[in-house]
Design a protein around this motif. Structure first.
Motif, PDB file in Angstrom:
ATOM      1  N   ALA A 107     -16.874   2.941  31.195  1.00 29.74           N
ATOM      2  CA  ALA A 107     -17.740   3.739  30.318  1.00 29.74           C
ATOM      3  C   ALA A 107     -17.621   5.223  30.652  1.00 29.74           C
ATOM      4  CB  ALA A 107     -19.196   3.280  30.443  1.00 29.74           C
ATOM      5  N   LEU A 108     -17.560   5.522  31.954  1.00 30.87           N
ATOM      6  CA  LEU A 108     -17.435   6.932  32.365  1.00 30.87           C
ATOM      7  C   LEU A 108     -16.101   7.510  31.919  1.00 30.87           C
ATOM      8  CD1 LEU A 108     -18.860   7.380  35.971  1.00 30.87           C
ATOM      9  CD2 LEU A 108     -19.552   8.561  33.895  1.00 30.87           C
ATOM     10  N   VAL A 109     -15.035   6.717  32.053  1.00 33.64           N
ATOM     11  CA  VAL A 109     -13.711   7.200  31.628  1.00 33.64           C
ATOM     12  C   VAL A 109     -13.732   7.511  30.129  1.00 33.64           C
ATOM     13  CG1 VAL A 109     -11.321   6.457  31.254  1.00 33.64           C
ATOM     14  CG2 VAL A 109     -12.383   6.101  33.473  1.00 33.64           C
ATOM     15  N   ARG A 110     -14.371   6.628  29.372  1.00 35.53           N
ATOM     16  CA  ARG A 110     -14.467   6.879  27.913  1.00 35.53           C
ATOM     17  C   ARG A 110     -15.247   8.162  27.646  1.00 35.53           C
ATOM     18  NH1 ARG A 110     -16.348   1.477  27.567  1.00 35.53           N
ATOM     19  NH2 ARG A 110     -14.593   0.077  27.358  1.00 35.53           N
ATOM     20  N   ARG A 111     -16.316   8.362  28.393  1.00 36.23           N
ATOM     21  CA  ARG A 111     -17.139   9.559  28.200  1.00 36.23           C
ATOM     22  C   ARG A 111     -16.317  10.814  28.487  1.00 36.23           C
ATOM     23  NH1 ARG A 111     -22.618  10.768  28.545  1.00 36.23           N
ATOM     24  NH2 ARG A 111     -23.143   8.666  29.227  1.00 36.23           N
ATOM     25  N   TYR A 112     -15.563  10.794  29.584  1.00 38.58           N
ATOM     26  CA  TYR A 112     -14.776  11.990  29.939  1.00 38.58           C
ATOM     27  C   TYR A 112     -13.652  12.229  28.932  1.00 38.58           C
ATOM     28  CZ  TYR A 112     -17.294  12.270  34.341  1.00 38.58           C
ATOM     29  OH  TYR A 112     -18.282  12.392  35.286  1.00 38.58           O
ATOM     30  N   LYS A 113     -13.062  11.138  28.444  1.00 36.09           N
ATOM     31  CA  LYS A 113     -12.014  11.295  27.420  1.00 36.09           C
ATOM     32  C   LYS A 113     -12.616  11.900  26.157  1.00 36.09           C
ATOM     33  CE  LYS A 113      -8.672   7.802  28.754  1.00 36.09           C
ATOM     34  NZ  LYS A 113      -8.046   6.497  28.456  1.00 36.09           N
ATOM     35  N   SER A 114     -13.813  11.466  25.827  1.00 37.45           N
ATOM     36  CA  SER A 114     -14.498  12.031  24.663  1.00 37.45           C
ATOM     37  C   SER A 114     -14.761  13.518  24.880  1.00 37.45           C
ATOM     38  CB  SER A 114     -15.796  11.262  24.419  1.00 37.45           C
ATOM     39  OG  SER A 114     -16.534  11.852  23.379  1.00 37.45           O
ATOM     40  N   ASN A 115     -15.159  13.891  26.105  1.00 39.67           N
ATOM     41  CA  ASN A 115     -15.381  15.314  26.425  1.00 39.67           C
ATOM     42  C   ASN A 115     -14.106  16.112  26.209  1.00 39.67           C
ATOM     43  OD1 ASN A 115     -17.956  14.810  27.178  1.00 39.67           O
ATOM     44  ND2 ASN A 115     -17.654  15.072  29.374  1.00 39.67           N
ATOM     45  N   ILE A 116     -12.982  15.580  26.696  1.00 41.92           N
ATOM     46  CA  ILE A 116     -11.705  16.300  26.579  1.00 41.92           C
ATOM     47  C   ILE A 116     -11.360  16.480  25.100  1.00 41.92           C
ATOM     48  CG2 ILE A 116      -9.225  16.155  27.030  1.00 41.92           C
ATOM     49  CD1 ILE A 116      -9.975  14.542  29.576  1.00 41.92           C
ATOM     50  N   ARG A 117     -11.563  15.414  24.341  1.00 36.68           N
ATOM     51  CA  ARG A 117     -11.233  15.470  22.906  1.00 36.68           C
ATOM     52  C   ARG A 117     -12.081  16.520  22.197  1.00 36.68           C
ATOM     53  NH1 ARG A 117     -10.780  10.295  22.324  1.00 36.68           N
ATOM     54  NH2 ARG A 117     -12.897   9.831  21.696  1.00 36.68           N
ATOM     55  N   LEU A 118     -13.379  16.502  22.462  1.00 42.42           N
ATOM     56  CA  LEU A 118     -14.290  17.457  21.825  1.00 42.42           C
ATOM     57  C   LEU A 118     -13.955  18.883  22.235  1.00 42.42           C
ATOM     58  CD1 LEU A 118     -17.754  15.699  22.065  1.00 42.42           C
ATOM     59  CD2 LEU A 118     -16.612  16.437  19.992  1.00 42.42           C
ATOM     60  N   ASN A 119     -13.742  19.089  23.530  1.00 43.10           N
ATOM     61  CA  ASN A 119     -13.428  20.440  23.996  1.00 43.10           C
ATOM     62  C   ASN A 119     -12.113  20.929  23.413  1.00 43.10           C
ATOM     63  OD1 ASN A 119     -15.734  20.837  25.574  1.00 43.10           O
ATOM     64  ND2 ASN A 119     -14.863  19.669  27.252  1.00 43.10           N
ATOM     65  N   GLY A 120     -11.154  19.999  23.249  1.00 43.43           N
ATOM     66  CA  GLY A 120      -9.884  20.368  22.618  1.00 43.43           C
ATOM     67  C   GLY A 120     -10.101  20.870  21.196  1.00 43.43           C
ATOM     68  N   ARG A 121     -10.950  20.152  20.466  1.00 43.24           N
ATOM     69  CA  ARG A 121     -11.230  20.562  19.074  1.00 43.24           C
ATOM     70  C   ARG A 121     -11.916  21.919  19.053  1.00 43.24           C
ATOM     71  NH1 ARG A 121     -13.810  14.981  17.155  1.00 43.24           N
ATOM     72  NH2 ARG A 121     -11.906  13.767  17.106  1.00 43.24           N
ATOM     73  N   TYR A 122     -12.896  22.091  19.949  1.00 42.27           N
ATOM     74  CA  TYR A 122     -13.627  23.364  19.963  1.00 42.27           C
ATOM     75  C   TYR A 122     -12.689  24.515  20.317  1.00 42.27           C
ATOM     76  CZ  TYR A 122     -17.874  20.531  19.988  1.00 42.27           C
ATOM     77  OH  TYR A 122     -18.859  19.633  19.692  1.00 42.27           O
ATOM     78  N   TYR A 123     -11.739  24.248  21.226  1.00 45.69           N
ATOM     79  CA  TYR A 123     -10.824  25.307  21.635  1.00 45.69           C
ATOM     80  C   TYR A 123      -9.960  25.737  20.452  1.00 45.69           C
ATOM     81  CZ  TYR A 123      -8.009  28.009  24.897  1.00 45.69           C
ATOM     82  OH  TYR A 123      -7.386  29.032  25.569  1.00 45.69           O
ATOM     83  N   ILE A 124      -9.573  24.785  19.615  1.00 43.18           N
ATOM     84  CA  ILE A 124      -8.810  25.133  18.409  1.00 43.18           C
ATOM     85  C   ILE A 124      -9.668  26.009  17.493  1.00 43.18           C
ATOM     86  CG2 ILE A 124      -7.783  24.200  16.289  1.00 43.18           C
ATOM     87  CD1 ILE A 124      -6.920  21.767  17.976  1.00 43.18           C
ATOM     88  N   PHE A 125     -10.929  25.622  17.314  1.00 41.89           N
ATOM     89  CA  PHE A 125     -11.811  26.413  16.449  1.00 41.89           C
ATOM     90  C   PHE A 125     -12.037  27.807  17.022  1.00 41.89           C
ATOM     91  CE2 PHE A 125     -12.528  23.696  13.123  1.00 41.89           C
ATOM     92  CZ  PHE A 125     -12.941  22.435  13.517  1.00 41.89           C
TER      93      PHE A 125
END
Lengths: 162, 368
Positions: free
Chosen positions: A8-26
């Motif tokens: 569950a923690l690994v999924r949470r951190y992967k989700s964080n990376i994905r979200l931060n990646g999107r925000y960085y593009i924006f």
């Protein structure tokens, strides 16, 4: 911590990376739009810079054009870096890539942003300067979160293998 | 669940519980009618709109999502389709607003489902049908809440169907699309769901919309991440759940008939289905969009009678024409729906949760 919690923690951190990646593009898009608006809507910045240039009048037009082209290219490079880091982060989070060069670029960007925060206050503490600093700090937090998440995923998956 | 289970399977369960063919039809009709009794239908027959047990898509599109509108939506959906499992559930480090919605998560074998069945005791067959619909849906619609909520009901693209190919169990990624006009493609695991809406109270985040029709397919087994479960994976085994739902319905109906003294949660009449186990599991596990034909054939074999097609208009003329509405089929259904909704909403209110609004004590009691 049992296996289920680690997953569950690994999924949470992967989700964080994905979200931060999107925000960085924006953020990259926002930086490009902001720079474009500054150059086109408030041409006093460029005019002051050009006025200070010691150039022969015969080639002044060419030099000004060249400077503008270089500025645009720099903007596009910065935008490309944002896209590269953001998309790499998203691909990494989905398990489609193991390439971690984007982390090095993110770390460099953190240092660059931190060093550039004082430049947000050229004319003292003003509302626009505070807003710019807050945007910079947000980016630092975002990139830091991305780096932290990658480190945590690595430690959790290594612990799982052991 | 769909018509195949609410109508035909409920009929079969009623026959196995000892009801006559006519009684079983009435129970089954009422169970299915819960999915169709909207305010639009009620206003057409000039019946009280507070008896609505569902909302049509068009009604939901027009529904307000301010506090009053949300309470109206929540009253209907939690009462009839997403009965909460535990109104006093606890979860650490969550604000009150979140907990109000978390406590509305549906699940089987909660206190409310026991109260639902007990409320139907000694009352009409229509009330029994409503209770069976609610009971069955606690199994199918587990882990979703009957109130619009992104943080509870959302899902993401980590959604895998557990299927058996050439005797080997494997995971196949589910692809969702928003195309209500197209049938789900079972061969490609291509399903329709509601559009992602970032607003917490959007109607798109009501119930199991984000998981499409998957909870209503008896054959489906899938793994996904419910938004409320902190990135933990949930495995939903519909064949097992539907089997338990069927056996629990039989038990509940036997209690309502008076065959057994009490209805307790987590008790099932597996012995009664033993002679038909293989047949029932074949129906449940068969990959098809709707299993009405199979359940109907099974029910007709059990009873030896013909099960009529479900006709939404069957009892409407009677209701319009009769002077004493309470004596008509739909009149009995309407009274039962109002009583059941009052009970559920009162329970939600008494737990300190205002999402279903205020329900006065006189409306929430099971006075006979």
């Amino acid at each position: 911590m049992d296996e289920k919690d680690k997953e569950a923690l690994v999924r949470r951190y992967k989700s964080n990376i994905r979200l931060n990646g999107r925000y960085y593009i924006f953020f990259g898009l926002w930086a490009a739009v902001r720079s474009f608006m500054m150059l086109t809507l408030d041409d006093s910045i460029l005019k002051e810079a050009f006025a200070e240039m010691e150039v022969e009048e015969t080639i002044r037009g060419f030099v000004e054009f060249f400077v503008i082209v270089v500025l645009i290219l720099i903007m596009l490079c910065i935008l490309a870096i944002h896209f590269f880091v953001g998309i790499s982060a998203i691909r990494y989070s989905r398990g489609k890539s193991k390439n971690r060069i984007f982390l090095l670029m993110a770390a460099i960007d953190i240092i660059v942003i931190v060093l550039s925060v004082p430049n947000d206050f050229p004319n003292g503490i003003r509302a626009s300067a505070i807003a710019a600093a807050m945007v910079d700090i947000t980016q630092v937090i975002m990139l830091g979160n991305m780096l932290y998440s990658v480190i945590r995923i690595k430690s959790l998956t290594q612990a799982a293998k052991e | 669940m769909q018509e195949d289970f609410h109508y035909y399977a409920t009929y079969a369960a009623a026959i196995l519980a000892g009801y006559t063919h006519k009684e079983s039809l009435d129970i089954a009709y009422s169970a299915q009618f819960v999915d169709l009794c909207s305010k639009t239908l009620l206003s057409k027959i000039k019946a009280p709109q507070k008896a609505a047990t569902t909302q049509l898509q068009l009604e939901m599109m027009d529904a307000r999502t301010d506090m009053v509108g949300l309470q109206d939506i929540t009253r209907i959906w939690t009462s009839f389709h997403f009965l909460p499992k535990d109104l006093y559930a606890e979860k650490a480090k969550r604000p009150k607003g979140y907990m109000r919605k978390y406590r509305l998560i549906c699940g089987p074998n909660g206190e409310l489902v026991k109260k639902t069945v007990e409320l139907a005791k000694g009352r009409t067959l229509q009330h029994a049908g409503i209770a069976m619909h609610v009971l069955a849906d606690t199994w199918a619609h587990s882990y979703f809440a009957g109130t619009p909520s992104l943080v509870i009901n959302n899902t993401n693209d980590e959604f895998y169907e557990l299927i058996t190919i050439d005797g080997k169990e494997t995971e196949r990624k589910i692809k969702f699309r928003h195309n209500p006009g197209a049938d789900d493609d079972l061969d490609k695991s291509l399903y329709t769901n509601s559009i992602y809406q970032g607003s917490e109270d959007s109607i798109m985040n009501l119930g199991h919309g984000r998981a499409g029709h998957l909870p209503d397919y008896s054959f489906a087994r899938y793994r996904y991440l419910p938004a409320w479960d902190d990135y933990n994976a949930m495995i939903k085994d519909n064949p097992s759940d539907y089997r338990k739902a069927f056996c629990q319905m039989i038990r509940a109906l036997r209690f309502l008939r008076g065959d057994i003294e009490a209805f307790e949660t987590d008790e099932y009449d597996f012995e009664l289905i033993a002679p038909h186990e293989e047949r029932i599991m074949q129906i449940i596990t068969k990959r098809q969009l709707i299993a009405s034909a199979d359940w109907r054939a099974f029910g007709e074999e059990l009873s030896g009678d013909t099960v009529d097609d479900f006709d939404i208009n069957r009892y409407q003329d009677e209701y319009i024409a009769v002077e004493n509405k309470d004596d008509s089929f739909l009149g009995k259904f309407i009274n039962a729906a109002i009583l059941h909704k009052g009970m559920v909403c009162r329970q939600i209110f008494e737990s300190g949760n205002m999402l279903a609004g205020y329900v006065g004590e006189e409306k929430g009691t099971a006075d006979r």
